[in-house]
Design a protein around this motif. Sequence first.
Motif, PDB file in Angstrom:
ATOM      1  N   LEU A  27      -8.547  -6.345  -3.773  1.00 65.23           N
ATOM      2  CA  LEU A  27      -8.420  -7.390  -4.785  1.00 65.23           C
ATOM      3  C   LEU A  27      -9.734  -7.570  -5.544  1.00 65.23           C
ATOM      4  O   LEU A  27      -9.746  -7.687  -6.770  1.00 65.23           O
ATOM      5  N   GLY A  28     -10.842  -7.580  -4.825  1.00 63.68           N
ATOM      6  CA  GLY A  28     -12.145  -7.702  -5.475  1.00 63.68           C
ATOM      7  C   GLY A  28     -12.410  -6.550  -6.441  1.00 63.68           C
ATOM      8  O   GLY A  28     -12.900  -6.762  -7.556  1.00 63.68           O
ATOM      9  N   LEU A  29     -12.072  -5.342  -6.032  1.00 66.15           N
ATOM     10  CA  LEU A  29     -12.264  -4.187  -6.911  1.00 66.15           C
ATOM     11  C   LEU A  29     -11.337  -4.242  -8.118  1.00 66.15           C
ATOM     12  O   LEU A  29     -11.720  -3.845  -9.223  1.00 66.15           O
ATOM     13  N   ILE A  30     -10.119  -4.726  -7.916  1.00 64.15           N
ATOM     14  CA  ILE A  30      -9.187  -4.875  -9.042  1.00 64.15           C
ATOM     15  C   ILE A  30      -9.759  -5.855 -10.059  1.00 64.15           C
ATOM     16  O   ILE A  30      -9.735  -5.599 -11.270  1.00 64.15           O
ATOM     17  N   MET A  74     -10.866   2.390  -5.060  1.00 62.42           N
ATOM     18  CA  MET A  74      -9.555   1.753  -5.207  1.00 62.42           C
ATOM     19  C   MET A  74      -8.447   2.696  -4.734  1.00 62.42           C
ATOM     20  O   MET A  74      -7.533   2.258  -4.029  1.00 62.42           O
ATOM     21  N   TYR A  75      -8.507   3.964  -5.116  1.00 63.93           N
ATOM     22  CA  TYR A  75      -7.482   4.904  -4.663  1.00 63.93           C
ATOM     23  C   TYR A  75      -7.473   5.040  -3.144  1.00 63.93           C
ATOM     24  O   TYR A  75      -6.406   5.088  -2.523  1.00 63.93           O
ATOM     25  N   VAL A  76      -8.651   5.103  -2.540  1.00 64.34           N
ATOM     26  CA  VAL A  76      -8.722   5.185  -1.078  1.00 64.34           C
ATOM     27  C   VAL A  76      -8.054   3.952  -0.460  1.00 64.34           C
ATOM     28  O   VAL A  76      -7.229   4.065   0.453  1.00 64.34           O
ATOM     29  N   LEU A 103      -0.198  -8.483  -3.207  1.00 66.20           N
ATOM     30  CA  LEU A 103      -1.346  -9.303  -2.837  1.00 66.20           C
ATOM     31  C   LEU A 103      -0.973 -10.784  -2.860  1.00 66.20           C
ATOM     32  O   LEU A 103      -1.307 -11.533  -1.933  1.00 66.20           O
ATOM     33  N   TRP A 104      -0.263 -11.210  -3.904  1.00 67.24           N
ATOM     34  CA  TRP A 104       0.158 -12.602  -3.981  1.00 67.24           C
ATOM     35  C   TRP A 104       1.107 -12.933  -2.820  1.00 67.24           C
ATOM     36  O   TRP A 104       0.946 -13.953  -2.153  1.00 67.24           O
TER      37      TRP A 104
END
Length: 187
Positions: free
Chosen positions: A158-161, A101-103, A31-32
């Motif tokens: 990222l939001g869910l993380i 998240m898994y999806v 992501l970064w």
Amino acid sequence: MNPIDQQTTDRYPTSLRILHWARAVLVLGLLWAGWHMTGLNDEVASKYELYYPWHKSFGVLTFLVILTQLAVRFRTPSLPQPLETLEGYEKFLSRLTQRVMYVLLVIVPLMGYSMSSTYTMSDGVFFFGINLPELLAKNDDWFVVFQWLHKVLAYTLLGLILFHVAGALKHRFYDQDPRRDVLRRML
């Protein structure tokens, strides 16, 4: 056995804990890197010579880790259930967040692969020096769709993380009841 002792033994299997943390490091790094490299000017040589090839290689590696993690989860006969000390809405949000998240952890790399496969100027997807087969035809119109999906779904992930981490930290440090510490199960 008292509930606190039971909670410390009600941990995920070692293999899943290792895969979870390896995946976490890989996904956060991707992501970064994705955010950083897309912000670079196109004239910066490292954008295409360093960042994109490594992002693709680590993306494929992360995808393989996720598939391995899912296979281990499905083959593990009994996984820890949501803590009984959690409220009903917390159990619901936890399960929903985990499933979405898994999806996304499967779909986001597939969209990245699809981007590289369809982009006419792309040399394809490299996996640490191995050129993977491109299964989709070159088509810049489809590339734009896959690029948009990859970006939007990566930001959604990222939001869910962040939500997942905030929830774990809330239960660990804010809740007064140590039996609500869900993080302990993954350490």
